[in-house]
Design a protein around this motif. Structure first.
Motif, PDB file in Angstrom:
ATOM      1  N   ALA A 108       0.686  10.070  10.242  1.00 25.71           N
ATOM      2  CA  ALA A 108      -0.733   9.615  10.257  1.00 25.71           C
ATOM      3  C   ALA A 108      -1.118   9.121   8.987  1.00 25.71           C
ATOM      4  N   LEU A 109      -0.636   9.347   7.745  1.00 26.05           N
ATOM      5  CA  LEU A 109      -0.819   8.522   6.520  1.00 26.05           C
ATOM      6  C   LEU A 109      -0.249   7.448   6.544  1.00 26.05           C
ATOM      7  N   PRO A 124       0.893  -1.153   0.061  1.00 24.37           N
ATOM      8  CA  PRO A 124       0.032   0.026  -0.087  1.00 24.37           C
ATOM      9  C   PRO A 124       1.026   1.262  -0.031  1.00 24.37           C
ATOM     10  N   THR A 125       0.653   1.999  -0.930  1.00 23.11           N
ATOM     11  CA  THR A 125       1.612   3.303  -1.142  1.00 23.11           C
ATOM     12  C   THR A 125       0.612   4.543  -1.239  1.00 23.11           C
ATOM     13  N   ALA A 126       0.931   5.578  -0.720  1.00 28.39           N
ATOM     14  CA  ALA A 126       0.248   6.966  -0.791  1.00 28.39           C
ATOM     15  C   ALA A 126       1.410   7.803  -0.833  1.00 28.39           C
ATOM     16  N   ILE A 127       0.867   9.061  -1.260  1.00 26.00           N
ATOM     17  CA  ILE A 127       1.684  10.408  -1.536  1.00 26.00           C
ATOM     18  C   ILE A 127       1.419  11.498  -0.512  1.00 26.00           C
ATOM     19  N   ALA A 128       2.342  12.224  -0.029  1.00 26.99           N
ATOM     20  CA  ALA A 128       2.315  13.264   0.959  1.00 26.99           C
ATOM     21  C   ALA A 128       2.764  14.391   0.451  1.00 26.99           C
ATOM     22  N   GLY A 174      -7.676  12.759  10.500  1.00 21.51           N
ATOM     23  CA  GLY A 174      -7.886  13.389  11.586  1.00 21.51           C
ATOM     24  C   GLY A 174      -6.560  14.146  12.136  1.00 21.51           C
ATOM     25  N   TRP A 175      -5.759  14.980  11.118  1.00 20.35           N
ATOM     26  CA  TRP A 175      -4.676  15.633  11.160  1.00 20.35           C
ATOM     27  C   TRP A 175      -4.796  16.829  11.234  1.00 20.35           C
TER      28      TRP A 175
END
Length: 344
Positions: A228-229, A171-175, A298-299
């Motif tokens: 958080a992410l 699972p990968t996400a971008i910040a 919730g950040w």
């Protein structure tokens, strides 16, 4: 939980390594050697690491080997050429590091197996900047005029494509985050670094773009967003998505006003003078809309702009006066975490 931070010898990376350690996690790093006088050196961050790989992420084989030997649970990819003006002087290294390097990290995660979550950090400058007065949302078009911004937008798009096309098991996400401040930054041509260096030497600081508006945020608030992410990915949520982590509108402030505030906090007759820019393009107005992170993760920022400026000046003055850098950094991390528990 074992975290691997790429770019751990940089400003954000060193703070992140210390924050993770204070949270009780195992931490490893992958990066180039630290800059002289860096927070990494001054706070002796290397003593706390399980593994400290000195690898150029442009080297695909070395990146693969380092990641495989570390076997982390979570990868936080911060390594980059992070400076706009340096990207004009050396665009090739900027492109190769920010784009090819990001691919090499993602490829190494895929090859290693066992990684449970990956967060790829880009920047607020990935957005096609049209000087709009409202913050950019995650769905807005990407772009970039200078080599740095364009390379990070390309890295962002590369990550999006990789997530969809590679059949990624992790699972990968971008910040995406903006300007951050805090004690220990030594990167040249950043406002707070210039202010501290000039004021500590009792010299006036010279501003290139005093009317430029930036979203100012303490580094700990930004890093808490990344974590958080990562936590959300570990819980099975938000894979493949991008999130903004920027301050509220009260922190969208002119460069000249920030310099004046820091001069007042510093004292010692600190002075600011205007020395207009040299023609290289830099965005005049750039802000993020972070409501998605607020609503879905919730950040939110724990520190106001006044807090962020005061904490940065206090850290800088204390360390210049001989206080141990790790002690001062950990003290601020402890207070930051206490604020989080108070608002939980």
């Amino acid at each position: 939980m074992h975290y691997l931070v790429t770019g751990h010898t940089g400003f954000k990376g060193a703070w992140l390594a210390l924050l993770l350690h204070e949270l009780g996690h195992e931490v490893s790093g992958l990066a180039l050697d630290p800059a002289p006088g860096s927070l990494f050196e001054r706070a002796r961050v290397g003593e706390l690491l399980t593994a400290d790989h000195r690898v150029d992420i442009r080297d695909a084989a070395a990146t693969r080997d380092a990641l495989a030997s570390t076997a982390p649970d979570v990868v936080l990819h911060l390594a980059a050429q992070p400076l706009v003006r340096e990207s004009y002087r050396d665009p090739r290294t900027t492109w190769e590091t920010n784009v090819n390097g990001t691919y090499n990290v993602l490829d190494a995660v895929q090859a290693a197996g066992g990684v449970r979550a990956t967060v790829v950090v880009t920047t607020d400058k990935v957005y096609r900047n049209v000087d709009q007065i409202w913050g950019y949302r995650e769905s807005d078009p990407l772009g970039g005029f200078d080599p740095y911004s364009a390379s990070k937008a390309a890295a962002d798009l590369l990550t999006q494509s990789w997530i969809v096309s590679s059949g990624a098991a992790t699972p990968t996400a971008i910040a995406r985050a903006g300007n951050v401040i805090g004690g220990g930054d030594v990167c040249p041509e950043r406002l707070m670094v210039d202010l501290v260096a000039s004021f500590s030497a009792r010299q006036p600081v010279r501003l290139r773009y005093p009317d430029a508006v930036r979203p100012w945020q303490h580094v700990l608030d930004c890093l808490q967003g990344y974590l958080a992410l990562a936590d959300s990915l570990l819980a099975g949520n938000h894979a493949g998505e991008a999130f903004n982590f920027g301050p509220g509108t009260s922190s969208f402030v002119r460069v000249g006003d920030i310099a004046a505030s820091v001069a007042k906090l510093w004292g010692d007759d600190a002075q600011v003078v205007v020395d207009r820019g040299d023609g290289l393009h830099e965005a005049g107005l750039l802000a993020l809309d972070s409501r998605k992170a607020e609503l879905e993760l919730g950040w939110s920022d724990r520190l106001t702009l006044d807090d962020a400026l005061a904490w940065t000046v206090e850290w800088s003055r204390d360390v210049l006066d001989g206080a141990p850098a790790r002690e001062r950094t950990v003290a601020q991390i402890t207070e930051f975490l206490q604020r989080g528990r108070q608002h939980a």
